[in-house]
Design a protein around this motif. Structure first.
Motif, PDB file in Angstrom:
ATOM      1  N   LYS A 178       0.682  -1.436  -0.051  1.00  0.00           N
ATOM      2  CA  LYS A 178      -0.213   0.315  -0.319  1.00  0.00           C
ATOM      3  C   LYS A 178       0.887   1.163  -0.102  1.00  0.00           C
ATOM      4  CE  LYS A 178      -4.730  -1.094   0.030  1.00  0.00           C
ATOM      5  NZ  LYS A 178      -4.821  -1.789  -0.934  1.00  0.00           N
ATOM      6  N   GLY A 179       2.300   1.127   0.868  1.00  0.00           N
ATOM      7  CA  GLY A 179       3.019   2.107   0.541  1.00  0.00           C
ATOM      8  C   GLY A 179       3.461   2.808  -0.848  1.00  0.00           C
ATOM      9  N   GLU A 180       3.128   1.810  -1.918  1.00  0.00           N
ATOM     10  CA  GLU A 180       4.325   2.053  -3.097  1.00  0.00           C
ATOM     11  C   GLU A 180       2.656   2.133  -3.805  1.00  0.00           C
ATOM     12  OE1 GLU A 180       7.209   2.092  -3.715  1.00  0.00           O
ATOM     13  OE2 GLU A 180       7.494   1.213  -1.299  1.00  0.00           O
ATOM     14  N   GLU A 181       1.485   2.627  -3.122  1.00  0.00           N
ATOM     15  CA  GLU A 181       0.769   2.739  -4.237  1.00  0.00           C
ATOM     16  C   GLU A 181       0.917   4.785  -3.521  1.00  0.00           C
ATOM     17  OE1 GLU A 181      -2.680   0.850  -3.224  1.00  0.00           O
ATOM     18  OE2 GLU A 181      -1.499  -1.491  -4.574  1.00  0.00           O
ATOM     19  N   ASN A 182       0.764   4.496  -2.506  1.00  0.00           N
ATOM     20  CA  ASN A 182       0.915   6.146  -2.045  1.00  0.00           C
ATOM     21  C   ASN A 182       1.775   6.481  -0.870  1.00  0.00           C
ATOM     22  OD1 ASN A 182       0.439   8.328  -1.364  1.00  0.00           O
ATOM     23  ND2 ASN A 182      -1.762   8.190  -0.664  1.00  0.00           N
ATOM     24  N   PRO A 183       2.608   6.209  -1.469  1.00  0.00           N
ATOM     25  CA  PRO A 183       4.170   6.950  -0.895  1.00  0.00           C
ATOM     26  C   PRO A 183       4.510   7.805   0.153  1.00  0.00           C
ATOM     27  CG  PRO A 183       4.092   6.867  -3.280  1.00  0.00           C
ATOM     28  CD  PRO A 183       3.223   6.420  -3.027  1.00  0.00           C
ATOM     29  N   PHE A 184       3.788   8.892   0.196  1.00  0.00           N
ATOM     30  CA  PHE A 184       3.487  10.795   0.544  1.00  0.00           C
ATOM     31  C   PHE A 184       2.273  10.391   1.699  1.00  0.00           C
ATOM     32  CE2 PHE A 184       4.648  11.923  -3.540  1.00  0.00           C
ATOM     33  CZ  PHE A 184       5.322  12.864  -2.565  1.00  0.00           C
TER      34      PHE A 184
END
Ligand code: AKB
Length: 319
Positions: free
Chosen positions: A85-91
């Motif tokens: 999930k982090g790679e889908e929305n790093p910010f």
């Protein structure tokens, strides 16, 4: 004797949070464990068993008020966005993982919270690490945003200990396999999904490729490690937020073979996605001798006993 009077769990309805909360309730009693998460209410299996407050860890005021209100003296801070999930929305991953943890550090210092647990992960490793038996003190050059937040969290635990005498502890979790609550967006989620698909459809298409060996652990050992580290004598600890722990390692085809030993019709095929690159940056096996020496860590489950237990539990649920 119990170590703490009143415990707060953030992310308490997640994969690890649910089972950790249940175990803490067994040890400390339901009136002494405050579960928080972003869901409106508790799932059925926890209803009437626990104190629950809906809480976004980014809201400092609400977090601080809750800690004051309940006189919390220990926090298990599990609210986080995982590697996939982090790679889908790093910010968003940085925001939740870092600013959420900073809020926990700050309120703990302000309210004299005795001890806090902030998990790290094998995602802290990355480029240039030894793939076999990666040592306790090794370079950490993660390639995922989740891994970047985990390294920062490890360093912050160390920093807060020395600067504010705040007793922060953490484990570098391997992939965690569990039967009660599904994981929410990690790279190692395949090793849980495979069991659900094996029982329902006798087949699984793995998003992690054949030959990708990763360190894994069964949930009962994860809960044991988490609680044992929090209970350990601070004078025996040579590390703070970054203890290596290990149980067993396998590639998808090894797990498929174990499942087929119990469910002979089971088959697997492979369709790797973006999470393959994350998995390729992680170690295959971990040297956890430091945790063994400092706080007597030993796992109980291996791949075979974990597989049998997972299939027994899920078959019962889905029969
Ligand atoms: C993930 O895959 O992101 C997590 C982890 C290893 O921290 N399970």
């Amino acid at each position: 004797m119990n170590k703490f009077k009143k415990i707060l769990v953030t992310g308490g309805l997640g994969q690890i949070g649910t089972e950790l909360s249940l175990e803490l309730i067994n040890i400390y009693g339901s009136e002494n464990v405050v579960i928080t998460d972003i869901r409106d209410s508790l799932p059925e299996k926890l209803q009437d068993k626990a104190l629950y407050t809906k809480l976004n860890v980014l809201n400092y005021e609400e977090l601080n008020n809750l800690i004051k209100y309940h006189n919390i003296d220990a926090i298990y801070h599990l609210a986080a966005i995982l590697s996939g999930k982090g790679e889908e929305n790093p910010f968003a991953c940085w925001d939740i993982n870092m600013n959420g943890s900073m809020n926990v550090f700050k309120t703990s210092i302000e309210n004299n919270v005795k001890r806090i647990f902030i998990p790290s992960s094998m995602a802290a490793w990355g480029l240039g690490i030894p793939k076999q038996d990666v040592p306790q003190d090794s370079i950490t050059r993660p390639t995922s945003i989740y891994g970047v937040t985990k390294v920062a969290g490890e360093r912050l635990c160390e920093y807060m200990f020395h600067k504010y005498n705040l007793d922060c502890r953490g484990i570098r979790y391997p992939g965690i396999i569990s039967s009660e609550t599904l994981p929410g967006g990690g790279t190692t989620d395949y090793a849980v999904e495979i069991f659900y698909e094996a029982i329902k459809n006798n087949h699984y298409t793995s998003f992690i490729d054949k030959g990708t060996v990763l360190p894994m652990m069964y949930m009962p050992d994860c809960i044991k490690a988490t609680i044992n580290l929090m209970d350990a004598d601070v004078n025996k600890l040579t590390h703070h937020g970054d203890y290596n722990v290990a149980a067993f390692s396998f590639a998808p085809e090894d797990l498929a073979r174990e499942i087929a030993n119990v469910l002979p019709a089971f088959t697997i095929d492979y369709k790797p996605d973006f999470r393959q690159a994350i998995a390729d940056s992680w170690p295959q096996t971990i040297d956890d001798s430091c945790a063994r020496e400092d706080w007597n860590w030993t796992p109980e489950y291996d791949i075979t006993s974990m597989t049998k237990d997972m299939i027994a539990k899920l078959s019962e649920r889905f029969k």
